[in-house]
Design a protein around this motif. Structure first.
Motif, PDB file in Angstrom:
ATOM      1  N   THR A   1     117.191  13.602  39.035  1.00 51.03           N
ATOM      2  CA  THR A   1     117.963  14.329  40.798  1.00 51.03           C
ATOM      3  C   THR A   1     117.092  15.692  41.194  1.00 51.03           C
ATOM      4  N   ILE A   2     116.358  15.934  39.772  1.00 47.88           N
ATOM      5  CA  ILE A   2     116.070  18.150  40.825  1.00 47.88           C
ATOM      6  C   ILE A   2     114.937  17.357  41.980  1.00 47.88           C
ATOM      7  N   CYS A   3     114.160  16.747  41.756  1.00 49.01           N
ATOM      8  CA  CYS A   3     113.145  16.271  42.604  1.00 49.01           C
ATOM      9  C   CYS A   3     114.016  15.074  43.660  1.00 49.01           C
ATOM     10  N   HIS A   4     114.079  14.046  42.737  1.00 50.41           N
ATOM     11  CA  HIS A   4     114.726  12.976  43.612  1.00 50.41           C
ATOM     12  C   HIS A   4     115.999  13.389  44.348  1.00 50.41           C
ATOM     13  N   GLY A   5     116.600  14.403  44.182  1.00 55.27           N
ATOM     14  CA  GLY A   5     117.936  14.659  45.226  1.00 55.27           C
ATOM     15  C   GLY A   5     118.977  13.727  44.598  1.00 55.27           C
ATOM     16  N   ALA A   6     119.843  15.035  44.582  1.00 53.75           N
ATOM     17  CA  ALA A   6     121.054  14.807  44.395  1.00 53.75           C
ATOM     18  C   ALA A   6     122.223  12.939  44.277  1.00 53.75           C
ATOM     19  N   ASP A   7     121.547  12.496  45.130  1.00 51.71           N
ATOM     20  CA  ASP A   7     122.575  11.225  45.062  1.00 51.71           C
ATOM     21  C   ASP A   7     121.175   9.961  44.721  1.00 51.71           C
TER      22      ASP A   7
END
Length: 82
Positions: free
Chosen positions: A12-18
């Motif tokens: 989630t750090i790079c690919h987004g929270a969702d």
């Protein structure tokens, strides 16, 4: 994928929270499990040579085959982005 781990950086750090992706970083949710597993294995083996591949190599370096299987199953089970 969504929680801290001693072996890797959470997705989630790079690919987004969702896990829907951020800017040039691709979405991971709802992808084919075989696609996800193949990409992670290619990053780990160093056979993926895209522009952003060097950023993924340390992320996958300590993943086991079971980790890759579990991540692939989880990510593919998520519904597509709204």
């Amino acid at each position: 994928a969504t929680a801290a781990s001693p072996r890797t950086t959470q997705c989630t750090i790079c690919h987004g929270a969702d896990l829907s992706g951020l800017a040039v970083v691709p979405a991971l949710r709802a992808r084919s499990p075989s696609y996800i597993a193949r990409q992670l294995a290619d990053f780990k083996q160093g056979t993926r040579h895209g522009l952003w591949s060097p950023l993924m190599q340390p992320v996958v370096a300590n993943l086991t085959a079971d980790d890759i299987l579990n991540l692939s199953a989880y990510l593919s089970s998520l519904p597509p982005s709204p």
